[in-house]
Write an enzyme that holds these catalytic residues in place. Structure first.
Site, PDB file in Angstrom:
ATOM      1  N   CYS B  82       0.822  -1.217   0.000  1.00  4.73           N
ATOM      2  CA  CYS B  82       0.000   0.000   0.000  1.00  4.73           C
ATOM      3  C   CYS B  82       0.855   1.266   0.000  1.00  4.73           C
ATOM      4  CB  CYS B  82      -1.003  -0.038   1.149  1.00  4.73           C
ATOM      5  SG  CYS B  82      -2.331   1.170   0.947  1.00  4.73           S
ATOM      6  N   HIS B 196      -3.899  -5.040   0.019  1.00  4.87           N
ATOM      7  CA  HIS B 196      -3.480  -5.533   1.333  1.00  4.87           C
ATOM      8  C   HIS B 196      -3.537  -7.058   1.359  1.00  4.87           C
ATOM      9  CE1 HIS B 196      -3.212  -1.735   3.553  1.00  4.87           C
ATOM     10  NE2 HIS B 196      -4.068  -1.315   2.637  1.00  4.87           N
ATOM     11  N   GLU B 198      -2.600  -8.997   3.615  1.00  4.22           N
ATOM     12  CA  GLU B 198      -2.978  -9.452   4.964  1.00  4.22           C
ATOM     13  C   GLU B 198      -4.477  -9.376   5.200  1.00  4.22           C
ATOM     14  OE1 GLU B 198      -1.729  -6.584   4.158  1.00  4.22           O
ATOM     15  OE2 GLU B 198      -2.366  -4.987   5.525  1.00  4.22           O
TER      16      GLU B 198
END
Lengths: 256, 218
Positions: B82, B196, B198
Protein backbone atom coordinates in the site's frame (compact mmCIF):
# COMPACT_ATOMS: atom_id res chain seq x y z
CA UNK A 1 -14.31 -6.38 -14.70
CA UNK A 2 -14.60 -3.93 -11.91
CA UNK A 3 -14.61 -3.47 -8.20
CA UNK A 4 -16.91 -5.99 -6.51
CA UNK A 5 -19.85 -4.87 -4.39
CA UNK A 6 -19.28 -5.95 -0.81
CA UNK A 7 -21.40 -8.06 1.52
CA UNK A 8 -20.71 -7.25 5.14
CA UNK A 9 -22.20 -9.35 7.93
CA UNK A 10 -22.60 -7.29 11.07
CA UNK A 11 -22.01 -8.63 14.56
CA UNK A 12 -23.90 -6.61 17.15
CA UNK A 13 -22.23 -7.65 20.38
CA UNK A 14 -23.23 -7.22 23.97
CA UNK A 15 -21.03 -8.42 26.82
CA UNK A 16 -19.00 -10.54 24.42
CA UNK A 17 -21.92 -12.28 22.67
CA UNK A 18 -23.45 -11.68 19.27
CA UNK A 19 -27.01 -10.44 19.68
CA UNK A 20 -29.51 -8.96 17.31
CA UNK A 21 -32.52 -7.02 18.40
CA UNK A 22 -35.62 -6.07 16.51
CA UNK A 23 -35.80 -2.31 16.75
CA UNK A 24 -33.44 -2.62 19.69
CA UNK A 25 -35.78 -4.90 21.60
CA UNK A 26 -36.18 -8.66 21.85
CA UNK A 27 -32.50 -9.45 21.80
CA UNK A 28 -31.68 -12.99 20.68
CA UNK A 29 -28.36 -14.70 21.28
CA UNK A 30 -26.53 -15.53 18.06
CA UNK A 31 -23.29 -16.94 19.35
CA UNK A 32 -19.63 -16.35 20.05
CA UNK A 33 -18.34 -13.44 17.96
CA UNK A 34 -15.02 -15.06 17.12
CA UNK A 35 -16.65 -18.23 15.83
CA UNK A 36 -19.30 -16.29 13.97
CA UNK A 37 -16.74 -13.97 12.36
CA UNK A 38 -14.56 -16.88 11.32
CA UNK A 39 -17.52 -18.71 9.82
CA UNK A 40 -18.49 -15.67 7.74
CA UNK A 41 -14.91 -15.17 6.61
CA UNK A 42 -14.64 -18.81 5.50
CA UNK A 43 -17.93 -18.43 3.64
CA UNK A 44 -16.56 -15.52 1.63
CA UNK A 45 -17.79 -12.41 3.47
CA UNK A 46 -15.98 -9.35 2.14
CA UNK A 47 -15.59 -7.61 5.49
CA UNK A 48 -16.81 -7.98 9.04
CA UNK A 49 -18.38 -5.18 11.06
CA UNK A 50 -18.35 -5.55 14.82
CA UNK A 51 -20.65 -3.20 16.73
CA UNK A 52 -20.33 -3.13 20.49
CA UNK A 53 -23.74 -2.31 21.89
CA UNK A 54 -22.78 -2.97 25.51
CA UNK A 55 -24.43 -0.21 27.44
CA UNK A 56 -21.78 0.36 30.08
CA UNK A 57 -18.22 1.28 29.30
CA UNK A 58 -16.96 -1.11 32.00
CA UNK A 59 -16.82 -3.96 29.56
CA UNK A 60 -14.49 -2.32 27.05
CA UNK A 61 -11.83 -4.83 28.00
CA UNK A 62 -14.04 -7.66 26.74
CA UNK A 63 -14.52 -5.87 23.46
CA UNK A 64 -10.79 -5.30 22.99
CA UNK A 65 -10.07 -8.98 23.64
CA UNK A 66 -12.80 -10.05 21.25
CA UNK A 67 -11.44 -7.76 18.53
CA UNK A 68 -7.95 -9.18 19.11
CA UNK A 69 -9.26 -12.72 18.86
CA UNK A 70 -11.19 -12.01 15.67
CA UNK A 71 -8.26 -10.19 14.07
CA UNK A 72 -5.86 -13.04 14.71
CA UNK A 73 -8.08 -15.50 12.84
CA UNK A 74 -9.91 -13.48 10.24
CA UNK A 75 -7.88 -12.11 7.34
CA UNK A 76 -10.43 -9.78 5.83
CA UNK A 77 -11.11 -6.17 6.85
CA UNK A 78 -12.65 -5.64 10.25
CA UNK A 79 -14.57 -2.51 11.28
CA UNK A 80 -15.25 -1.88 14.96
CA UNK A 81 -17.90 0.52 16.24
CA UNK A 82 -19.73 1.37 19.41
CA UNK A 83 -18.42 3.63 22.13
CA UNK A 84 -15.61 5.17 20.08
CA UNK A 85 -15.25 8.54 21.82
CA UNK A 86 -11.60 9.53 21.86
CA UNK A 87 -8.46 9.27 19.75
CA UNK A 88 -7.21 6.85 22.38
CA UNK A 89 -10.27 4.62 21.84
CA UNK A 90 -9.42 4.54 18.13
CA UNK A 91 -5.77 3.76 18.78
CA UNK A 92 -6.71 0.89 21.11
CA UNK A 93 -9.07 -0.64 18.54
CA UNK A 94 -6.60 -0.29 15.65
CA UNK A 95 -3.88 -1.85 17.77
CA UNK A 96 -6.24 -4.66 18.72
CA UNK A 97 -6.51 -5.44 15.00
CA UNK A 98 -9.40 -3.35 13.68
CA UNK A 99 -8.82 -1.92 10.22
CA UNK A 100 -11.47 0.75 10.56
CA UNK A 101 -13.49 2.28 13.35
CA UNK A 102 -17.07 3.46 13.07
CA UNK A 103 -17.86 6.73 14.85
CA UNK A 104 -21.46 7.56 15.51
CA UNK A 105 -22.69 9.57 18.52
CA UNK A 106 -19.30 11.14 19.17
CA UNK A 107 -19.33 12.64 15.68
CA UNK A 108 -22.68 14.29 16.40
CA UNK A 109 -21.54 15.57 19.79
CA UNK A 110 -18.23 16.82 18.44
CA UNK A 111 -17.86 16.91 14.65
CA UNK A 112 -14.25 18.08 15.00
CA UNK A 113 -13.46 14.66 16.46
CA UNK A 114 -13.89 13.15 12.99
CA UNK A 115 -11.44 15.68 11.57
CA UNK A 116 -8.89 14.94 14.28
CA UNK A 117 -9.33 11.20 13.83
CA UNK A 118 -8.89 11.37 10.05
CA UNK A 119 -5.84 13.61 10.41
CA UNK A 120 -4.26 11.29 12.91
CA UNK A 121 -5.10 7.87 11.54
CA UNK A 122 -6.03 8.56 7.91
CA UNK A 123 -9.44 8.68 6.27
CA UNK A 124 -9.13 5.05 5.19
CA UNK A 125 -9.86 3.86 8.72
CA UNK A 126 -12.54 6.37 9.69
CA UNK A 127 -16.10 5.26 9.03
CA UNK A 128 -18.85 7.61 10.11
CA UNK A 129 -21.99 5.72 11.10
CA UNK A 130 -25.18 7.63 10.48
CA UNK A 131 -28.53 6.66 11.96
CA UNK A 132 -31.24 8.43 10.01
CA UNK A 133 -35.00 8.56 10.23
CA UNK A 134 -37.45 9.96 7.73
CA UNK A 135 -39.02 13.14 9.07
CA UNK A 136 -40.91 14.36 6.03
CA UNK A 137 -44.61 13.63 5.89
CA UNK A 138 -46.54 12.14 3.02
CA UNK A 139 -46.50 14.31 -0.07
CA UNK A 140 -43.61 16.41 1.21
CA UNK A 141 -40.13 16.31 -0.34
CA UNK A 142 -38.18 13.48 1.30
CA UNK A 143 -36.13 14.47 4.28
CA UNK A 144 -34.20 12.49 6.86
CA UNK A 145 -32.82 13.53 10.22
CA UNK A 146 -29.93 12.16 12.26
CA UNK A 147 -30.90 10.39 15.46
CA UNK A 148 -28.65 9.17 18.25
CA UNK A 149 -29.09 6.81 21.20
CA UNK A 150 -30.42 3.94 19.19
CA UNK A 151 -32.85 6.12 17.32
CA UNK A 152 -34.41 7.77 20.34
CA UNK A 153 -32.82 11.19 20.27
CA UNK A 154 -33.36 13.64 17.40
CA UNK A 155 -30.50 16.01 16.62
CA UNK A 156 -32.04 18.47 14.18
CA UNK A 157 -29.34 17.56 11.64
CA UNK A 158 -30.36 16.86 8.05
CA UNK A 159 -28.93 13.50 7.02
CA UNK A 160 -27.69 14.50 3.56
CA UNK A 161 -26.03 17.68 4.79
CA UNK A 162 -24.51 15.76 7.66
CA UNK A 163 -23.07 13.09 5.38
CA UNK A 164 -21.51 15.76 3.16
CA UNK A 165 -20.02 17.48 6.18
CA UNK A 166 -18.58 14.24 7.58
CA UNK A 167 -16.91 13.47 4.25
CA UNK A 168 -15.49 16.99 4.12
CA UNK A 169 -14.11 16.36 7.61
CA UNK A 170 -12.33 13.23 6.43
CA UNK A 171 -14.70 10.28 6.77
CA UNK A 172 -13.48 7.59 4.38
CA UNK A 173 -16.74 5.69 4.31
CA UNK A 174 -20.35 6.13 5.46
CA UNK A 175 -22.27 3.38 7.25
CA UNK A 176 -25.86 4.43 6.75
CA UNK A 177 -28.60 2.89 8.89
CA UNK A 178 -32.26 3.62 8.42
CA UNK A 179 -33.80 3.65 11.88
CA UNK A 180 -37.21 3.22 10.28
CA UNK A 181 -36.14 -0.05 8.72
CA UNK A 182 -33.64 -1.48 11.19
CA UNK A 183 -34.85 -4.84 12.39
CA UNK A 184 -38.03 -4.79 10.29
CA UNK A 185 -36.92 -7.11 7.44
CA UNK A 186 -38.78 -4.84 5.02
CA UNK A 187 -35.69 -3.90 3.01
CA UNK A 188 -33.36 -0.91 2.99
CA UNK A 189 -34.67 2.64 2.78
CA UNK A 190 -33.63 2.87 -0.87
CA UNK A 191 -34.43 6.55 -1.31
CA UNK A 192 -32.28 7.46 1.69
CA UNK A 193 -29.37 5.34 0.52
CA UNK A 194 -29.54 6.65 -3.00
CA UNK A 195 -29.79 10.27 -1.90
CA UNK A 196 -26.63 9.97 0.18
CA UNK A 197 -24.64 7.63 -2.04
CA UNK A 198 -25.13 9.89 -5.05
CA UNK A 199 -24.14 12.95 -3.04
CA UNK A 200 -20.91 11.90 -1.36
CA UNK A 201 -17.67 10.88 -3.03
CA UNK A 202 -16.80 8.09 -0.57
CA UNK A 203 -18.25 4.56 -0.42
CA UNK A 204 -21.60 4.09 1.33
CA UNK A 205 -22.68 0.92 3.17
CA UNK A 206 -26.43 0.39 3.38
CA UNK A 207 -27.74 -0.96 6.66
CA UNK A 208 -31.08 -1.63 8.30
CA UNK A 209 -33.96 -3.72 7.11
CA UNK A 210 -32.62 -6.66 5.14
CA UNK A 211 -35.08 -9.56 5.22
CA UNK A 212 -34.25 -11.42 2.02
CA UNK A 213 -31.69 -11.61 -0.78
CA UNK A 214 -33.65 -9.39 -3.13
CA UNK A 215 -33.25 -6.60 -0.57
CA UNK A 216 -29.47 -6.89 -0.94
CA UNK A 217 -29.80 -6.59 -4.71
CA UNK A 218 -32.09 -3.56 -4.45
CA UNK A 219 -29.63 -1.85 -2.13
CA UNK A 220 -27.03 -1.97 -4.89
CA UNK A 221 -29.18 -1.43 -7.97
CA UNK A 222 -31.64 1.12 -6.57
CA UNK A 223 -29.95 2.37 -3.42
CA UNK A 224 -26.72 2.80 -5.46
CA UNK A 225 -24.55 1.82 -2.52
CA UNK A 226 -21.11 0.23 -2.62
CA UNK A 227 -21.69 -2.36 0.08
CA UNK A 228 -24.60 -3.98 1.89
CA UNK A 229 -24.64 -4.85 5.56
CA UNK A 230 -26.91 -7.41 7.18
CA UNK A 231 -27.08 -9.24 10.45
CA UNK A 232 -30.06 -11.40 11.29
CA UNK A 233 -30.58 -13.04 7.89
CA UNK A 234 -27.10 -14.50 8.22
CA UNK A 235 -26.98 -15.13 11.98
CA UNK A 236 -30.03 -17.30 12.17
CA UNK A 237 -29.17 -19.33 9.11
CA UNK A 238 -31.94 -18.08 6.85
CA UNK A 239 -29.37 -17.41 4.15
CA UNK A 240 -25.65 -18.02 3.80
CA UNK A 241 -23.09 -15.63 2.35
CA UNK A 242 -22.52 -17.88 -0.72
CA UNK A 243 -26.27 -17.96 -1.37
CA UNK A 244 -26.39 -14.17 -1.15
CA UNK A 245 -23.46 -13.81 -3.55
CA UNK A 246 -24.86 -16.31 -6.00
CA UNK A 247 -28.19 -14.51 -6.02
CA UNK A 248 -26.59 -11.09 -6.47
CA UNK A 249 -24.40 -12.39 -9.30
CA UNK A 250 -27.49 -13.83 -11.01
CA UNK A 251 -28.89 -10.29 -11.00
CA UNK A 252 -25.81 -8.93 -12.73
CA UNK A 253 -24.02 -7.55 -9.69
CA UNK A 254 -20.26 -7.98 -9.57
CA UNK A 255 -19.33 -9.92 -6.44
CA UNK A 256 -16.18 -11.62 -5.29
CA UNK B 1 15.22 -19.50 11.19
CA UNK B 2 13.55 -17.18 8.71
CA UNK B 3 14.00 -13.71 10.23
CA UNK B 4 11.26 -11.41 9.03
CA UNK B 5 11.09 -7.75 9.95
CA UNK B 6 7.95 -5.70 9.45
CA UNK B 7 9.31 -2.17 9.30
CA UNK B 8 7.49 -0.01 11.83
CA UNK B 9 7.75 3.73 11.30
CA UNK B 10 4.85 4.64 13.53
CA UNK B 11 2.17 4.80 10.87
CA UNK B 12 -0.81 2.70 11.75
CA UNK B 13 -1.40 -0.81 12.88
CA UNK B 14 1.10 -3.38 11.69
CA UNK B 15 -0.15 -6.22 13.81
CA UNK B 16 -2.46 -7.52 11.13
CA UNK B 17 0.48 -8.04 8.79
CA UNK B 18 2.35 -9.79 11.58
CA UNK B 19 -0.60 -11.99 12.48
CA UNK B 20 -1.14 -12.99 8.87
CA UNK B 21 2.56 -13.89 8.47
CA UNK B 22 2.51 -16.01 11.61
CA UNK B 23 -0.67 -17.64 10.41
CA UNK B 24 0.99 -18.85 7.20
CA UNK B 25 4.22 -19.92 8.92
CA UNK B 26 4.45 -20.37 12.66
CA UNK B 27 8.19 -20.97 12.50
CA UNK B 28 9.32 -17.55 11.38
CA UNK B 29 11.09 -15.17 13.71
CA UNK B 30 9.00 -12.03 13.42
CA UNK B 31 9.89 -8.53 14.59
CA UNK B 32 7.91 -5.36 14.12
CA UNK B 33 10.51 -2.66 14.51
CA UNK B 34 12.35 0.37 13.13
CA UNK B 35 15.65 -0.77 14.62
CA UNK B 36 18.42 -0.45 12.02
CA UNK B 37 20.38 -3.43 13.29
CA UNK B 38 17.36 -5.73 13.14
CA UNK B 39 16.50 -4.47 9.67
CA UNK B 40 20.07 -5.14 8.52
CA UNK B 41 20.11 -8.61 10.10
CA UNK B 42 16.73 -9.69 8.70
CA UNK B 43 16.40 -12.29 5.96
CA UNK B 44 13.46 -10.46 4.46
CA UNK B 45 11.62 -7.19 4.99
CA UNK B 46 8.02 -6.10 4.84
CA UNK B 47 7.51 -2.41 4.23
CA UNK B 48 3.87 -1.55 4.93
CA UNK B 49 2.23 1.80 5.35
CA UNK B 50 -1.01 3.60 5.91
CA UNK B 51 -1.87 7.23 6.34
CA UNK B 52 -0.75 10.41 4.68
CA UNK B 53 2.46 10.44 2.64
CA UNK B 54 3.94 13.60 4.16
CA UNK B 55 3.82 12.11 7.66
CA UNK B 56 5.05 8.75 6.40
CA UNK B 57 8.05 10.24 4.60
CA UNK B 58 8.92 12.43 7.58
CA UNK B 59 9.17 9.34 9.77
CA UNK B 60 10.91 7.28 7.09
CA UNK B 61 13.60 9.96 6.81
CA UNK B 62 13.89 10.56 10.52
CA UNK B 63 14.43 6.85 11.15
CA UNK B 64 16.71 6.59 8.06
CA UNK B 65 14.54 3.81 6.68
CA UNK B 66 15.05 5.18 3.17
CA UNK B 67 18.76 4.53 3.45
CA UNK B 68 18.23 1.07 4.95
CA UNK B 69 15.88 0.12 2.12
CA UNK B 70 18.35 1.30 -0.52
CA UNK B 71 20.96 -1.00 0.98
CA UNK B 72 18.54 -3.86 1.55
CA UNK B 73 17.28 -3.96 -2.03
CA UNK B 74 20.64 -5.33 -3.10
CA UNK B 75 20.63 -8.02 -0.44
CA UNK B 76 17.26 -9.46 0.51
CA UNK B 77 13.61 -9.78 -0.52
CA UNK B 78 11.40 -6.80 0.30
CA UNK B 79 7.61 -6.70 0.14
CA UNK B 80 6.05 -3.24 -0.09
CA UNK B 81 2.38 -2.88 0.82
CA UNK B 82 0.00 0.00 0.00
CA UNK B 83 1.59 3.29 1.08
CA UNK B 84 4.83 1.32 1.49
CA UNK B 85 4.69 0.61 -2.24
CA UNK B 86 3.88 4.23 -3.03
CA UNK B 87 6.78 5.49 -0.91
CA UNK B 88 9.16 3.48 -3.13
CA UNK B 89 8.54 5.82 -6.07
CA UNK B 90 10.17 9.23 -6.66
CA UNK B 91 7.30 11.50 -5.87
CA UNK B 92 3.70 11.58 -4.61
CA UNK B 93 1.04 14.15 -5.41
CA UNK B 94 -0.42 13.69 -1.92
CA UNK B 95 -0.26 16.59 0.59
CA UNK B 96 0.56 19.09 -2.19
CA UNK B 97 3.53 17.02 -3.31
CA UNK B 98 6.01 14.92 -1.35
CA UNK B 99 9.40 13.60 -2.42
CA UNK B 100 9.53 9.88 -1.70
CA UNK B 101 12.34 7.32 -1.39
CA UNK B 102 12.93 6.89 -5.09
CA UNK B 103 13.78 3.20 -5.32
CA UNK B 104 12.02 3.36 -8.68
CA UNK B 105 11.35 6.16 -11.15
CA UNK B 106 7.74 7.21 -11.23
CA UNK B 107 4.99 9.12 -9.49
CA UNK B 108 2.02 8.58 -7.23
CA UNK B 109 -1.20 10.20 -8.44
CA UNK B 110 -4.73 10.61 -7.12
CA UNK B 111 -7.82 8.98 -8.57
CA UNK B 112 -9.90 11.81 -9.96
CA UNK B 113 -13.26 12.25 -8.28
CA UNK B 114 -16.58 12.40 -10.06
CA UNK B 115 -15.70 9.76 -12.67
CA UNK B 116 -18.49 7.47 -13.86
CA UNK B 117 -18.19 3.80 -14.71
CA UNK B 118 -19.60 2.09 -17.82
CA UNK B 119 -23.03 1.94 -16.13
CA UNK B 120 -22.90 5.68 -15.51
CA UNK B 121 -22.43 5.17 -11.77
CA UNK B 122 -20.22 7.37 -9.67
CA UNK B 123 -16.82 5.86 -8.87
CA UNK B 124 -16.04 6.47 -5.24
CA UNK B 125 -12.69 7.60 -3.89
CA UNK B 126 -11.09 5.90 -1.96
CA UNK B 127 -11.04 2.84 -4.18
CA UNK B 128 -12.20 0.48 -1.45
CA UNK B 129 -12.97 -3.21 -1.72
CA UNK B 130 -12.08 -6.31 -3.69
CA UNK B 131 -10.74 -5.82 -7.18
CA UNK B 132 -9.12 -8.09 -9.73
CA UNK B 133 -5.38 -8.17 -10.22
CA UNK B 134 -4.29 -9.18 -13.68
CA UNK B 135 -0.87 -10.83 -13.55
CA UNK B 136 0.95 -9.00 -16.32
CA UNK B 137 4.26 -10.72 -15.71
CA UNK B 138 5.13 -14.21 -14.60
CA UNK B 139 6.68 -13.96 -11.16
CA UNK B 140 7.43 -16.44 -8.34
CA UNK B 141 5.30 -14.30 -6.01
CA UNK B 142 2.21 -15.23 -8.05
CA UNK B 143 2.80 -18.92 -7.42
CA UNK B 144 -0.48 -20.76 -6.71
CA UNK B 145 -2.54 -17.60 -7.19
CA UNK B 146 -5.01 -17.73 -10.05
CA UNK B 147 -4.71 -14.88 -12.54
CA UNK B 148 -7.31 -12.15 -11.99
CA UNK B 149 -7.90 -13.13 -8.37
CA UNK B 150 -9.49 -10.43 -6.25
CA UNK B 151 -7.54 -8.67 -3.51
CA UNK B 152 -8.63 -6.06 -0.97
CA UNK B 153 -7.75 -2.46 -1.80
CA UNK B 154 -8.20 0.76 0.10
CA UNK B 155 -6.44 3.78 -1.36
CA UNK B 156 -7.01 7.14 -3.04
CA UNK B 157 -3.60 7.32 -4.73
CA UNK B 158 -1.95 4.88 -7.11
CA UNK B 159 1.52 4.49 -8.59
CA UNK B 160 2.47 5.29 -12.15
CA UNK B 161 5.94 3.85 -12.54
CA UNK B 162 8.08 5.27 -15.30
CA UNK B 163 9.06 2.06 -17.03
CA UNK B 164 11.30 3.63 -19.66
CA UNK B 165 14.04 4.89 -17.39
CA UNK B 166 17.03 3.10 -15.98
CA UNK B 167 16.38 1.14 -12.76
CA UNK B 168 12.72 1.05 -13.58
CA UNK B 169 10.49 -1.57 -12.04
CA UNK B 170 8.39 -4.03 -13.98
CA UNK B 171 4.63 -3.80 -13.73
CA UNK B 172 3.64 -7.30 -12.62
CA UNK B 173 0.01 -6.67 -11.72
CA UNK B 174 -2.63 -4.40 -13.15
CA UNK B 175 -6.13 -3.50 -11.96
CA UNK B 176 -8.87 -1.31 -13.33
CA UNK B 177 -10.75 1.44 -11.57
CA UNK B 178 -12.05 3.90 -14.13
CA UNK B 179 -8.74 3.19 -15.88
CA UNK B 180 -5.98 0.62 -15.63
CA UNK B 181 -3.44 1.24 -12.89
CA UNK B 182 -0.40 -0.59 -11.59
CA UNK B 183 -1.40 -2.74 -8.62
CA UNK B 184 1.86 -4.67 -8.32
CA UNK B 185 5.40 -3.94 -9.39
CA UNK B 186 8.67 -5.77 -9.00
CA UNK B 187 12.38 -5.61 -9.49
CA UNK B 188 15.25 -7.76 -8.20
CA UNK B 189 14.47 -8.41 -4.53
CA UNK B 190 11.48 -6.10 -4.46
CA UNK B 191 7.83 -6.97 -4.87
CA UNK B 192 5.33 -4.25 -4.06
CA UNK B 193 1.56 -4.30 -4.04
CA UNK B 194 -1.10 -1.63 -3.76
CA UNK B 195 -3.59 -4.02 -2.15
CA UNK B 196 -3.48 -5.53 1.33
CA UNK B 197 -2.44 -9.20 1.21
CA UNK B 198 -2.98 -9.45 4.96
CA UNK B 199 -6.65 -8.59 4.41
CA UNK B 200 -7.21 -10.54 1.20
CA UNK B 201 -8.14 -13.89 2.69
CA UNK B 202 -6.73 -16.99 0.98
CA UNK B 203 -5.14 -15.25 -2.03
CA UNK B 204 -3.46 -12.73 0.23
CA UNK B 205 -2.21 -15.39 2.60
CA UNK B 206 -0.80 -17.33 -0.37
CA UNK B 207 1.08 -14.23 -1.50
CA UNK B 208 2.58 -13.84 1.98
CA UNK B 209 3.47 -17.51 2.00
CA UNK B 210 5.19 -17.08 -1.36
CA UNK B 211 7.11 -14.14 0.02
CA UNK B 212 8.42 -16.15 2.98
CA UNK B 213 10.09 -18.59 0.60
CA UNK B 214 11.00 -16.18 -2.22
CA UNK B 215 14.73 -15.90 -2.94
CA UNK B 216 14.40 -12.47 -4.53
CA UNK B 217 15.05 -13.75 -8.03
CA UNK B 218 12.64 -13.46 -10.94
Amino acid sequence: MSLAKRIIPCLDCENGRVVKGVKFLDIRDAGDPVEVAKRYCDQGADEITFLDITASSDDRETTVHTVEAIASQVFIPLTVGGGIRTLEDIRIMLNAGADKVAINTSAVLNPEFVKQAADKFGSQCIVVAIDAKQVSGEGEPLQWEIFTHGGRKPTGLDAIEWAKRMVAYGAGEILLTSMDRDGTKNGFDLALNRAISETVSVPVIASGGVGNLQHLVEGITEGKVDAVLAASIFHFGEFSIPEAKKYMASKGIVVR
Amino acid sequence: MNRVVVIDYGMGNLHSVGKALEHVDKNISLSITSDAQQIQDADRLIFPGVGAMRDCMAEIKRLKIDKLLKEARLEKPILGICVGMQAMLDFSEENNGVDCIGLFPGRVERFSEGQKDENNELLKVPHMGWNEVKQTFEHPMWHNIVDKSRFYFVHSYYVTPDTCKENSATIVGESTYHKAFCSALADDNIFAVQFHPEKSQSCGLQLLKNFLSWDGQV
